[in-house]
Write a protein that holds these residues in place. Sequence first.
Motif, PDB file in Angstrom:
ATOM      1  N   ARG A  16       0.834  -1.213   0.000  1.00 24.67           N
ATOM      2  CA  ARG A  16       0.000   0.000   0.000  1.00 24.67           C
ATOM      3  C   ARG A  16       0.864   1.256   0.000  1.00 24.67           C
ATOM      4  N   GLN A  17       1.913   1.270   0.818  1.00 22.13           N
ATOM      5  CA  GLN A  17       2.797   2.434   0.882  1.00 22.13           C
ATOM      6  C   GLN A  17       3.523   2.637  -0.444  1.00 22.13           C
ATOM      7  N   LEU A  20       1.158   4.110  -3.097  1.00 20.17           N
ATOM      8  CA  LEU A  20       0.991   5.550  -2.937  1.00 20.17           C
ATOM      9  C   LEU A  20       2.213   6.310  -3.437  1.00 20.17           C
ATOM     10  N   GLY A  23       2.353   5.738  -7.428  1.00 16.22           N
ATOM     11  CA  GLY A  23       1.180   6.088  -8.208  1.00 16.22           C
ATOM     12  C   GLY A  23       0.537   4.913  -8.923  1.00 16.22           C
ATOM     13  N   THR A  25      -1.539   0.805  -8.117  1.00 20.80           N
ATOM     14  CA  THR A  25      -2.411   0.168  -7.132  1.00 20.80           C
ATOM     15  C   THR A  25      -1.615  -0.844  -6.306  1.00 20.80           C
ATOM     16  N   ARG A  80      -2.635   3.272 -13.000  1.00 18.86           N
ATOM     17  CA  ARG A  80      -2.558   4.453 -12.149  1.00 18.86           C
ATOM     18  C   ARG A  80      -3.921   5.014 -11.850  1.00 18.86           C
ATOM     19  N   LYS A  81      -4.103   5.435 -10.633  1.00 22.05           N
ATOM     20  CA  LYS A  81      -5.358   6.065 -10.257  1.00 22.05           C
ATOM     21  C   LYS A  81      -5.288   7.544 -10.618  1.00 22.05           C
ATOM     22  N   ARG A  83      -5.607  11.386 -10.244  1.00 23.61           N
ATOM     23  CA  ARG A  83      -5.520  12.173  -9.018  1.00 23.61           C
ATOM     24  C   ARG A  83      -6.206  13.523  -9.136  1.00 23.61           C
TER      25      ARG A  83
END
Length: 105
Positions: A16-17, A20, A23, A25, A80-81, A83
């Motif tokens: 998870r880190q 983030l 960029g 998942t 990528r999510k 932003r």
Amino acid sequence: MTVPPAANPDAKLTARQLALALGVTPQLVNTWHTDGYLTPGGDRVYLPEAGRNWKGHRQFRYLDAAKAEAATRRSARSHRKPRTAEEWAETDRNASQVAGRQQCA
């Protein structure tokens, strides 16, 4: 004050880190570990585990994950999510273009 992962390439981070920081998942980070990724030369490389945290979550070195992201940058961008509102709009435009092409075929 926490140090950004890029400042310490040997930092051990959870999926998870890393997601983030890079960029992408968390699922993509775990896929790099379990299924590997292809380098530009066509070799399959697996993201090595650097240990487990006190909760038992896998940890990976930031440098190894950054190499995986760079090697798969083109496909990583699809994971990528968005932003910003502009990125969401671009995602919508791309999806509608793909849908339009599929209807024409």
